[in-house]
Design an enzyme around this catalytic site. Structure first.
Site, PDB file in Angstrom:
ATOM      1  CB  THR A 423      53.329  47.488  39.256  1.00 47.69           C
ATOM      2  OG1 THR A 423      52.137  46.228  39.247  1.00 47.69           O
ATOM      3  CG2 THR A 423      54.478  46.606  39.498  1.00 47.69           C
ATOM      4  CD  GLU A 443      46.773  42.677  39.070  1.00 47.04           C
ATOM      5  OE1 GLU A 443      47.634  43.013  38.326  1.00 47.04           O
ATOM      6  OE2 GLU A 443      45.652  42.911  38.820  1.00 47.04           O
ATOM      7  CB  SER A 489      54.248  37.809  37.822  1.00 48.90           C
ATOM      8  OG  SER A 489      54.499  39.005  37.713  1.00 48.90           O
TER       9      SER A 489
HETATM   10  N1  GLU Z   1      50.155  41.893  38.862  1.00 48.54           N
HETATM   11  C1  GLU Z   1      50.736  42.158  37.569  1.00 48.54           C
HETATM   12  C2  GLU Z   1      52.022  41.126  37.360  1.00 48.54           C
HETATM   13  O1  GLU Z   1      52.402  40.503  38.296  1.00 48.54           O
HETATM   14  C3  GLU Z   1      51.319  43.592  37.964  1.00 48.54           C
HETATM   15  C4  GLU Z   1      50.270  44.632  37.812  1.00 48.54           C
HETATM   16  C5  GLU Z   1      50.971  45.827  37.196  1.00 48.54           C
HETATM   17  O2  GLU Z   1      51.977  45.939  36.654  1.00 48.54           O
HETATM   18  O3  GLU Z   1      50.066  46.754  37.300  1.00 48.54           O
HETATM   19  O4  GLU Z   1      52.295  41.007  36.364  1.00 48.54           O
END
Ligand code: GLU
Length: 619
Positions: A423, A443, A489
């Site tokens: 992210t 993700e 999330s």
């Molecule tokens: N999929 C995670 C979320 O939506 C974020 C992934 C990440 O920060 O690496 O919280």
């Protein structure tokens, strides 16, 4: 063998830890400023000035946003341009194959709005989606990640389109130009990019178009080499010409669905990429709704962030409400850190129990972010010792405002914490005073590892953010998979107003640690008297209702640690996941200084040093 740059970084971490004790963080941080990988634009993590600003993890991307501001664009235009460039230079953390959450402060209306660009589950998704039909047991997490099953409908392009249509001043085709240029001409591969590619080499090597793009000559691109992505340049040009309909109702969407259904593996793969169920009709139904932010009042400041399906706004907000009850200040740093960790522990217990996609279950957003409920939950904290995790979740539906400490419910279950740590977060501001705080993701680092053939972008694995089985046996889980549903999330893009005007903007990647990183930066800045760059640089600790608290190595050198351990804290150093260094998050932020200046801040060490720029360094 660490590279010289990496060795410098480690020294800088040690300097920051030492400086945190003596209050000389600014001097310590000066060391890695203007850090530069040979051939790359300079990486300057702090910039102060006028006329607008951009901060992101990457200097190419920050420059793309700044160019838009310099040509008269506003903060929204610059945010989309920065994000489009990040899709090229940070393809493992972002891009049009993923989703994210966009927070916008409008200087004309003084209103904060958000866009929910979260991925959605395909129509064929059911609650048992991630159970192995043969055994009824959950699929091993990495098997689910490396599969077409993990791919949700991408929301990023719809987020850009919505933001530009509602608040921007330039068309999408213009906002894509910076990204197109970088994709065509290439970017200089940093040591970190090369290392992260290597970490993903095995799974990348299984998918033909991913190997072709990111493993040129069968190996990660070496640091210092130039990586081009002509397929992505052509994809952006197609979108520039035909508009986002070519993705959501046209050939790109059809190809995304076909790729998820039939992951394009090499001949004789050694990994089993299960086929997905995503359809072009799922993509055609996608919307990125504009929705109200979460809001809490923290010591007279208005803190806005993202409502469900992200747990970012409710969890940071609840923790701040809990902390409102205490005098968290640098006078007693042991108690300040203790309260920060306990507030986070409690807020995570509630997050794990209550937060999911509000279109599918009643999520008590109002209760979770209410001051009265914060008081109820603050009751649990003792200055003399830590709570035992998992903490029983509370009932936010009828808070009593702390007048009597409510009886605890049944204990929760420790969450596995499987969200990725990839992210990316960016912030922008313009000369009119508009502000954007935007977190976007695919993700995991490298998402599902599946690149759409000839299109140059990776597909997300966001569906693995759903719980595969109910978290609390016998208790409804708001985060089970379902058709059209958005997985919970942790993304927490945040904007703080003081007296109704922008004061701070901040956010970070890091899976569930996003929440603690944002909270810790706010506490560092608002309560412990650090400047924003120092608040970002300070060593991080992340307590997420688990028996142990994850920390960066530098945190363990803080003088408060023995006293915190005596209170019951168990610290463990995080395992490195993004590159070779154990790190938590990679934040960027803005502070609007009283003299009319804006300060843009990125990481001085983490993620290979971030990049902050302002339009005019002097007035
Ligand atoms: N999929 C995670 C979320 O939506 C974020 C992934 C990440 O920060 O690496 O919280």
């Amino acid at each position: 063998m660490p590279t010289p740059a990496r060795r410098r970084s480690r020294t800088a971490v040690a300097l920051i830890a030492a400086a945190a004790l003596t209050g000389t963080l600014s001097a310590a941080r000066a060391a890695p400023d203007n850090h530069r990988h040979p051939g790359e634009p300079p990486r300057t993590p702090v910039a102060t000035g006028y006329g607008g600003a951009v901060a992101s993890v990457n200097p190419y991307a920050t420059q793309a946003g700044l160019d838009v501001l310099k040509h008269g664009g506003n903060a929204v235009d610059a945010a989309v341009a920065t994000a489009a460039a990040l899709g090229v230079v940070e393809p493992y953390s972002s891009g049009i194959g993923g989703g994210g959450f966009f927070v916008y402060y409008d200087a004309r209306t003084h209103k904060v709005s958000t866009i929910d660009g979260r991925e959605t589950g395909p129509a064929a998704m059911t609650g048992s989606f991630f159970l192995d039909p043969a055994t009824g047991q959950p699929l091993p997490f990495t098997d689910a990640v490396n599969s077409g099953l993990s791919v949700g409908v991408p929301g990023t392009l719809m987020t850009w389109t919505t933001a530009l249509d509602k608040w921007g001043t330039i068309p999408l085709r213009k906002a894509l130009q910076g990204g197109i240029g970088i994709a065509e001409n290439g970017f200089v591969v940093s040591p970190l990019f090369s290392a992260v590619t290597q970490q993903n080499q095995q799974r990348f090597s299984q998918i033909a178009p991913t190997a072709q793009l990111f493993l040129p000559n069968g190996a990660p691109p070496p640091a210092g080499s130039v990586l081009k992505n002509p397929d992505l340049a052509a994809t952006y040009k197609l979108i520039a010409k035909d508009g986002p309909g070519v993705f959501y109702h046209g050939v790109l969407g059809q190809e995304v669905a076909a790729t998820a259904q039939h992951p394009p593996t090499i001949a004789n793969p050694t990994m089993n990429f299960r086929p997905g169920v995503l359809q072009a009709s799922d993509i055609a139904k996608y919307t990125a709704p504009v929705q109200a932010p979460t809001h809490v009042d923290y010591k007279g400041l208005d803190v806005y962030s993202i409502a469900p399906p992200s747990s970012g706004g409710t969890t940071v907000g609840e923790a701040l409400n809990i902390l409102s009850d205490f005098d968290v200040s640098s006078a007693d740093q042991v108690q300040a850190l203790h309260h920060y960790e306990e507030a986070s522990r409690i807020a995570f217990a509630d997050r794990n129990r209550w937060v999911g996609d509000a279109a599918f279950s009643a999520v008590p957003t109002k209760g979770l972010t209410s001051a009265a409920y914060g008081k109820d939950r603050a009751c649990l904290i003792s200055p003399a010792g830590t709570l035992t995790s998992p903490v029983p979740p509370g009932d936010p539906s009828a808070p009593n405002g702390g007048t009597a400490c409510p009886a605890a419910g049944p204990a929760g279950t420790e969450a596995a914490g499987t969200e990725g740590v990839s992210t990316t977060h960016l912030v922008t501001a313009d000369k009119w005073g508009d502000v954007v705080s935007y977190t976007l993701t695919i993700e995991q680092t490298g998402g599902s590892a599946i690149t759409v053939p000839h299109r140059g972008f990776l597909l997300n694995n966001e569906m693995t953010d759903f719980d595969f089985t109910p978290l609390h046996p016998g208790v409804p889980d708001p985060n089970l998979p379902d058709a059209g549903k958005r997985p919970r999330s942790s993304m927490s893009p945040t904007i703080v107003l003081k007296d109704g005007r922008p004061y701070l903007a901040v956010g970070s990647p890091g899976g569930a640690t996003i929440i603690t990183t944002v909270l810790q930066i706010l506490v560092n800045r608002l309560d412990l008297g650090m400047s924003l760059p120092d608040a970002i640089a300070a060593p991080r600790a992340s307590q997420r209702d688990r028996s142990v608290t994850d920390v960066e190595p530098a945190f363990l050198s803080l003088p408060q640690v023995p006293a915190l351990e005596a209170l019951g804290e168990k610290f463990v150093t995080v395992t490195p996941t993004f590159g070779p260094t154990p790190e938590i998050g990679a934040a960027t932020g803005l502070e609007f200084l009283p003299n009319g200046q804006v300060q843009a801040a990125a990481e001085p060490v983490r993620r290979g040093v971030g990049s902050a720029m302002v339009v005019y360094p002097v007035r």
